[in-house]
Design a protein around this motif. Structure first.
Motif, PDB file in Angstrom:
ATOM      1  N   ALA A  47       0.829  -1.215   0.000  1.00 32.13           N
ATOM      2  CA  ALA A  47       0.000   0.000   0.000  1.00 32.13           C
ATOM      3  C   ALA A  47       0.859   1.259   0.000  1.00 32.13           C
ATOM      4  O   ALA A  47       0.590   2.214  -0.744  1.00 32.13           O
ATOM      5  CB  ALA A  47      -0.937  -0.015   1.196  1.00 32.13           C
ATOM      6  N   VAL A  48       1.900   1.285   0.829  1.00 32.04           N
ATOM      7  CA  VAL A  48       2.749   2.479   0.918  1.00 32.04           C
ATOM      8  C   VAL A  48       3.521   2.692  -0.385  1.00 32.04           C
ATOM      9  O   VAL A  48       3.656   3.824  -0.865  1.00 32.04           O
ATOM     10  CB  VAL A  48       3.712   2.372   2.122  1.00 32.04           C
ATOM     11  N   THR A  49       4.007   1.625  -0.985  1.00 32.75           N
ATOM     12  CA  THR A  49       4.711   1.747  -2.265  1.00 32.75           C
ATOM     13  C   THR A  49       3.785   2.329  -3.323  1.00 32.75           C
ATOM     14  O   THR A  49       4.164   3.251  -4.072  1.00 32.75           O
ATOM     15  CB  THR A  49       5.237   0.373  -2.721  1.00 32.75           C
ATOM     16  N   LEU A  50       2.560   1.834  -3.390  1.00 31.28           N
ATOM     17  CA  LEU A  50       1.584   2.338  -4.355  1.00 31.28           C
ATOM     18  C   LEU A  50       1.278   3.805  -4.095  1.00 31.28           C
ATOM     19  O   LEU A  50       1.228   4.625  -5.027  1.00 31.28           O
ATOM     20  CB  LEU A  50       0.307   1.494  -4.268  1.00 31.28           C
ATOM     21  N   LEU A  51       1.092   4.162  -2.849  1.00 35.99           N
ATOM     22  CA  LEU A  51       0.791   5.549  -2.475  1.00 35.99           C
ATOM     23  C   LEU A  51       1.905   6.494  -2.906  1.00 35.99           C
ATOM     24  O   LEU A  51       1.653   7.559  -3.482  1.00 35.99           O
ATOM     25  CB  LEU A  51       0.593   5.634  -0.957  1.00 35.99           C
ATOM     26  N   GLU A  52       3.144   6.113  -2.611  1.00 32.72           N
ATOM     27  CA  GLU A  52       4.260   7.021  -2.831  1.00 32.72           C
ATOM     28  C   GLU A  52       4.726   7.063  -4.281  1.00 32.72           C
ATOM     29  O   GLU A  52       5.423   7.996  -4.687  1.00 32.72           O
ATOM     30  CB  GLU A  52       5.405   6.653  -1.882  1.00 32.72           C
ATOM     31  N   GLU A  53       4.314   6.081  -5.072  1.00 30.94           N
ATOM     32  CA  GLU A  53       4.691   6.077  -6.485  1.00 30.94           C
ATOM     33  C   GLU A  53       3.672   6.782  -7.375  1.00 30.94           C
ATOM     34  O   GLU A  53       3.980   7.126  -8.526  1.00 30.94           O
ATOM     35  CB  GLU A  53       4.859   4.635  -6.972  1.00 30.94           C
ATOM     36  N   ARG A  54       2.487   7.022  -6.854  1.00 27.50           N
ATOM     37  CA  ARG A  54       1.408   7.570  -7.683  1.00 27.50           C
ATOM     38  C   ARG A  54       0.932   8.919  -7.151  1.00 27.50           C
ATOM     39  O   ARG A  54       1.081   9.240  -5.971  1.00 27.50           O
ATOM     40  CB  ARG A  54       0.231   6.585  -7.714  1.00 27.50           C
ATOM     41  N   ASP A  55       0.327   9.703  -8.038  1.00 27.15           N
ATOM     42  CA  ASP A  55      -0.204  11.013  -7.677  1.00 27.15           C
ATOM     43  C   ASP A  55      -1.619  10.858  -7.119  1.00 27.15           C
ATOM     44  O   ASP A  55      -2.611  11.182  -7.777  1.00 27.15           O
ATOM     45  CB  ASP A  55      -0.204  11.929  -8.911  1.00 27.15           C
ATOM     46  N   VAL A  56      -1.692  10.316  -5.912  1.00 32.15           N
ATOM     47  CA  VAL A  56      -2.981  10.065  -5.264  1.00 32.15           C
ATOM     48  C   VAL A  56      -2.926  10.535  -3.816  1.00 32.15           C
ATOM     49  O   VAL A  56      -1.857  10.790  -3.267  1.00 32.15           O
ATOM     50  CB  VAL A  56      -3.361   8.565  -5.311  1.00 32.15           C
ATOM     51  N   ASP A  57      -4.118  10.645  -3.213  1.00 33.11           N
ATOM     52  CA  ASP A  57      -4.213  11.070  -1.818  1.00 33.11           C
ATOM     53  C   ASP A  57      -4.045   9.918  -0.849  1.00 33.11           C
ATOM     54  O   ASP A  57      -3.447  10.060   0.218  1.00 33.11           O
ATOM     55  CB  ASP A  57      -5.578  11.725  -1.546  1.00 33.11           C
ATOM     56  N   SER A  58      -4.610   8.754  -1.220  1.00 37.54           N
ATOM     57  CA  SER A  58      -4.643   7.648  -0.269  1.00 37.54           C
ATOM     58  C   SER A  58      -4.743   6.311  -0.982  1.00 37.54           C
ATOM     59  O   SER A  58      -5.098   6.236  -2.165  1.00 37.54           O
ATOM     60  CB  SER A  58      -5.826   7.807   0.692  1.00 37.54           C
ATOM     61  N   VAL A  59      -4.431   5.262  -0.226  1.00 38.73           N
ATOM     62  CA  VAL A  59      -4.589   3.875  -0.694  1.00 38.73           C
ATOM     63  C   VAL A  59      -5.324   3.113   0.401  1.00 38.73           C
ATOM     64  O   VAL A  59      -4.947   3.197   1.583  1.00 38.73           O
ATOM     65  CB  VAL A  59      -3.231   3.214  -0.983  1.00 38.73           C
TER      66      VAL A  59
END
Length: 233
Positions: free
Chosen positions: A125-137
């Protein structure tokens, strides 16, 4: 702890006073306090410079510290009530840390009754969050049967809510998902701006139904223990 980890905080929200299952947050689950599973998953992930528990209970605080979490302050009366939201609790925690000169870029909220959370799931989840331009996962689970085929009762008769799907094959219908109720990972700056977890800039990670269980009563508890043993095996 590495520099990247120091930019992240894990917050386990565990107030006292559970109504439906007394002592729920520290009740033994498969041999250890249920709260300990969330704490240990966060620590084992090696993602976080701080793993803390927000609680208003001295008993929960002691159990949290025994599991390895920090409890630098107790929750206020305003966020310990029945109607306080998770977002309000997180905002309070981040504000208290800011008073102490600590700010974070990533915040992950874990619920204390989420034994299915693992270090690997948090890393994903953290990898996805920090790699993408999003607010949350957020972790989600698929509804086991398509809601489009739901029935409702009207005027004493049971009818299809969406009769246009009467002949639709289940596999042809759009899948629906719901929140697992386990953890949320957010970019702190955006969360502080929007003050909500669910936004229009959100991604999800799908969890298997065998690793998701609401725990609101004794039957739920027993079912969760069975599912946990299945996951472990």
């Amino acid at each position: 702890m590495n520099g990247e980890a120091d930019k992240r905080i894990a917050i386990i929200t565990a107030r006292g006073g559970s109504k439906r299952i007394p002592g729920k947050n520290i009740r033994p689950f498969c041999g250890q306090p249920i709260l300990a599973y969330s704490v240990r998953a966060a620590i084992a992930s090696e993602l976080f410079g701080e793993v803390m528990v927000s609680t208003d209970s001295a008993e929960i605080a002691a159990a949290a510290q025994a599991a390895g979490a920090q409890v630098p302050f107790l929750r206020s009366g305003e966020t310990a009530g029945d109607y306080a939201t998770t977002a309000q609790v997180l905002l309070e925690v981040l504000a208290e840390y800011e008073k102490r000169g600590r700010c974070f870029e990533t915040v992950c909220c874990l619920y204390p009754t989420a034994p299915f959370v693992t270090a690997d799931k948090l890393r994903q989840a953290v990898t996805l969050l920090e790699e993408r331009d999003v607010d949350s996962v957020v972790p989600v689970v698929r509804y086991s049967f398509p809601p489009q085929r739901a029935f409702v009762v009207r005027d004493g008769l049971t009818v299809m809510r969406w009769p246009e799907h009467a002949a639709s094959r289940s596999q042809d219908l759009e899948p629906y998902f719901h929140d697992c109720g386990q953890f949320y990972c957010m970019k702190a700056e955006r969360f502080l701006q929007k003050k909500q977890i669910f936004t229009d800039r959100m991604l999800s990670v799908e969890m298997p139904e065998t690793e998701v269980q609401d725990i609101d009563n004794e039957s739920d508890w027993k079912l969760a223990e069975l599912k946990y043993k299945m996951m472990e095996n």
